[in-house]
Design a protein around this motif. Structure first.
Motif, mmCIF file in Angstrom:
data_model
loop_
_atom_site.group_PDB
_atom_site.id
_atom_site.type_symbol
_atom_site.label_atom_id
_atom_site.label_comp_id
_atom_site.label_asym_id
_atom_site.label_seq_id
_atom_site.Cartn_x
_atom_site.Cartn_y
_atom_site.Cartn_z
ATOM 1 N N GLY A 1 0.860 -1.164 0.000
ATOM 2 C CA GLY A 1 0.000 0.000 0.000
ATOM 3 C C GLY A 1 0.900 1.219 0.000
ATOM 4 O O GLY A 1 2.087 1.139 0.359
ATOM 5 N N CYS A 2 0.372 2.363 -0.435
ATOM 6 C CA CYS A 2 1.219 3.551 -0.511
ATOM 7 C C CYS A 2 0.399 4.815 -0.308
ATOM 8 O O CYS A 2 -0.607 5.037 -0.989
ATOM 9 N N GLU A 3 0.851 5.645 0.603
ATOM 10 C CA GLU A 3 0.162 6.890 0.937
ATOM 11 C C GLU A 3 0.274 7.964 -0.139
ATOM 12 O O GLU A 3 -0.444 8.960 -0.090
ATOM 13 N N HIS A 4 1.158 7.799 -1.084
ATOM 14 C CA HIS A 4 1.365 8.849 -2.084
ATOM 15 C C HIS A 4 0.131 9.115 -2.944
ATOM 16 O O HIS A 4 -0.044 10.213 -3.461
ATOM 17 N N GLY A 5 -0.698 8.113 -3.149
ATOM 18 C CA GLY A 5 -1.991 8.326 -3.804
ATOM 19 C C GLY A 5 -1.947 8.497 -5.304
ATOM 20 O O GLY A 5 -2.831 9.145 -5.881
ATOM 21 N N CYS A 6 -0.949 7.936 -5.983
ATOM 22 C CA CYS A 6 -0.877 8.050 -7.446
ATOM 23 C C CYS A 6 -1.977 7.201 -8.087
ATOM 24 O O CYS A 6 -2.011 5.983 -7.893
ATOM 25 N N ALA A 7 -2.841 7.844 -8.847
ATOM 26 C CA ALA A 7 -3.998 7.143 -9.416
ATOM 27 C C ALA A 7 -3.595 6.064 -10.405
ATOM 28 O O ALA A 7 -4.311 5.087 -10.601
ATOM 29 N N TYR A 8 -2.439 6.215 -11.043
ATOM 30 C CA TYR A 8 -1.997 5.288 -12.088
ATOM 31 C C TYR A 8 -1.212 4.099 -11.552
ATOM 32 O O TYR A 8 -0.769 3.245 -12.311
ATOM 33 N N CYS A 9 -0.963 4.017 -10.259
ATOM 34 C CA CYS A 9 -0.002 3.072 -9.684
ATOM 35 C C CYS A 9 -0.323 1.621 -10.038
ATOM 36 O O CYS A 9 -1.393 1.109 -9.717
ATOM 37 N N TYR A 10 0.638 0.946 -10.675
ATOM 38 C CA TYR A 10 0.452 -0.443 -11.095
ATOM 39 C C TYR A 10 0.372 -1.404 -9.923
ATOM 40 O O TYR A 10 -0.051 -2.556 -10.073
ATOM 41 N N ALA A 11 0.785 -0.962 -8.720
ATOM 42 C CA ALA A 11 0.801 -1.846 -7.551
ATOM 43 C C ALA A 11 -0.557 -1.946 -6.869
ATOM 44 O O ALA A 11 -0.735 -2.781 -5.971
ATOM 45 N N ARG A 12 -1.508 -1.124 -7.248
ATOM 46 C CA ARG A 12 -2.805 -1.110 -6.558
ATOM 47 C C ARG A 12 -3.466 -2.495 -6.465
ATOM 48 O O ARG A 12 -3.964 -2.869 -5.392
ATOM 49 N N PRO A 13 -3.494 -3.290 -7.542
ATOM 50 C CA PRO A 13 -4.181 -4.589 -7.443
ATOM 51 C C PRO A 13 -3.587 -5.538 -6.418
ATOM 52 O O PRO A 13 -4.272 -6.460 -5.967
ATOM 53 N N THR A 14 -2.313 -5.350 -6.017
ATOM 54 C CA THR A 14 -1.721 -6.259 -5.038
ATOM 55 C C THR A 14 -2.414 -6.154 -3.689
ATOM 56 O O THR A 14 -2.346 -7.093 -2.881
ATOM 57 N N HIS A 15 -3.073 -5.030 -3.427
ATOM 58 C CA HIS A 15 -3.763 -4.879 -2.144
ATOM 59 C C HIS A 15 -4.971 -5.808 -2.040
ATOM 60 O O HIS A 15 -5.423 -6.116 -0.935
ATOM 61 N N GLU A 16 -5.474 -6.246 -3.166
ATOM 62 C CA GLU A 16 -6.644 -7.116 -3.150
ATOM 63 C C GLU A 16 -6.326 -8.487 -2.558
ATOM 64 O O GLU A 16 -7.208 -9.142 -2.007
ATOM 65 N N TYR A 17 -5.077 -8.913 -2.683
ATOM 66 C CA TYR A 17 -4.701 -10.213 -2.121
ATOM 67 C C TYR A 17 -4.801 -10.210 -0.587
ATOM 68 O O TYR A 17 -4.879 -11.267 0.041
ATOM 69 N N TRP A 18 -4.783 -9.016 0.002
ATOM 70 C CA TRP A 18 -4.902 -8.885 1.452
ATOM 71 C C TRP A 18 -6.346 -8.637 1.878
ATOM 72 O O TRP A 18 -6.613 -8.418 3.066
ATOM 73 N N GLY A 19 -7.254 -8.638 0.914
ATOM 74 C CA GLY A 19 -8.669 -8.443 1.234
ATOM 75 C C GLY A 19 -9.109 -6.995 1.202
ATOM 76 O O GLY A 19 -10.217 -6.681 1.647
ATOM 77 N N TYR A 20 -8.271 -6.114 0.666
ATOM 78 C CA TYR A 20 -8.599 -4.697 0.625
ATOM 79 C C TYR A 20 -8.897 -4.250 -0.803
ATOM 80 O O TYR A 20 -8.698 -4.980 -1.763
ATOM 81 N N SER A 21 -9.314 -3.015 -0.930
ATOM 82 C CA SER A 21 -9.603 -2.449 -2.239
ATOM 83 C C SER A 21 -8.350 -1.803 -2.816
ATOM 84 O O SER A 21 -7.485 -1.313 -2.080
ATOM 85 N N ALA A 22 -8.288 -1.783 -4.148
ATOM 86 C CA ALA A 22 -7.197 -1.105 -4.838
ATOM 87 C C ALA A 22 -7.416 0.399 -4.887
ATOM 88 O O ALA A 22 -6.537 1.137 -5.342
#
Length: 358
Positions: A77-98
């Motif tokens: 996860g990352c606080e920087h908040g970049c809308a384009y971030c390719y890493a967002r989907p990895t948060h779903e593996y932890w049960g959270y939203s991208a």
């Protein structure tokens, strides 16, 4: 219509986690956020810090089309908040939203320095450069308090192990003392992510990263202290920052960067709805045009899964971007001396042992 934009936040809402059967609605919390400059900004979104306990810390990412072989991410996860971030989907593996969750539920690995030292002490381990981070930023605002990245760098210095760093945060200058010692032994290089030098765009595109003047000052300061800097002009988003390629290259070259890298934007999986909502909210007048231009680079899709095709792209717009970078390389980097690879021969798995004279 009332704006959905929240100060200091990239995602407009939580997109559905496709691993979950049920969707859930956003909950609003009142809180104050610490920016990367150490200032307090008001927000209605609360950052939640969640400690996790991994058994290993190094990621093997060797595959065709990848510029690195190993990476290490102290934070997910990352606080920087970049809308384009390719890493967002990895948060779903932890049960959270991208979406908002990716920016506000930060998983931290406090045991990372200990796990890394344990790896270095393994019989038969051979030193190889790894990247901090490669997925989410190791100098995002929470690092100011937790100092996990600083501790990791100290382990690298103790064992004389090479490390690369990629960040878009001026907080890296806090660790200048360690970086200088690593650089003296050719054990570190730093990639500063700088997709734009337009501060108005930066505030929308990367709301909690360092300001453009701070990023440029960071490059200059690192170079002045003998630390090699490799700016990442990434990602290139047609219609948003594609017209800035040459001005960015000219500026970072003048500041002493020895080379540069770049990527084409791709909106894989749940990055697509996050970015689409973001651009319709911030740039409604050109949203569809930008999205269609992105599609033109990836065979009619917003994303590209194949690593070999990901940054090559296709079509006129992709070729125009590549051509512009070729011109920039010839114009501003042709006379830059090539750097040798980071040293691996100084590592022998023993902490703090005096370097061999032979």
């Amino acid at each position: 219509m009332e704006s959905k934009i929240t100060k200091g936040q990239g995602a407009i809402e939580n997109v559905h986690n496709h691993f979950n059967r049920n969707a859930y609605e956003r909950t609003i919390y009142e809180d104050n956020l610490l920016t990367e400059e150490g200032e307090i900004e008001e927000s209605i979104a609360k950052t939640e810090i969640i400690e996790v306990f991994p058994k290993t810390i190094m990621n093997d990412v060797r595959r065709k089309g990848q510029p690195l072989e190993f990476s290490m991410n102290p934070y997910q996860g990352c606080e920087h908040g970049c809308a384009y971030c390719y890493a967002r989907p990895t948060h779903e593996y932890w049960g959270y939203s991208a979406g908002i969750d990716f920016e506000r539920k930060i998983l931290v690995k406090k045991s990372a320095p200990q796990l890394l030292e344990k790896l270095f002490q393994k019989r038969g381990y051979q030193a190889r450069e790894f990247m901090l981070s490669g997925n989410t930023d190791c100098y995002q605002p929470v690092e100011r308090k937790l100092e996990i990245t600083r501790k990791v760098l100290n382990v690298c210095l103790d064992y004389r192990h090479p490390v690369g760093i990629i960040t878009k945060n001026a907080l890296i200058l806090r660790d200048l003392d360690i970086l200088k010692k690593l650089a003296e032994k050719n054990l570190v290089n730093v990639a500063i992510s700088i997709p734009t030098i337009n501060e108005d765009l930066r505030k929308k595109l990367e709301p909690r990263t360092s300001s453009i003047p701070q990023k440029l000052k960071t490059i200059e300061t690192l170079v002045q202290n003998g630390i090699p800097v490799f700016p990442m002009v990434a990602p290139i988003i047609p219609g948003l920052n594609s017209m800035e390629i040459l001005p960015v290259l000219k500026k970072v070259s003048e500041l002493g960067a020895y080379n540069f890298g770049y990527t084409l934007v791709r909106l894989n999986d749940t990055v697509e709805p996050v970015f689409s909502s973001w651009i319709h909210e911030h740039y409604p007048d050109r949203a569809e045009k930008v999205l269609n231009q992105i599609k033109s680079m990836h065979g009619g899709k917003l994303g590209e899964r194949l690593a070999m095709k990901r940054n090559k792209g296709e079509g006129n717009i992709a070729e125009m971007i590549h051509s512009t970078f070729r011109i920039g390389r010839q114009k501003y980097f042709a006379d830059k001396p090539k750097r040798e690879e980071l040293a691996t021969h100084l590592f022998n798995g023993k902490k703090g042992e005096q370097l061999s004279l032979f």
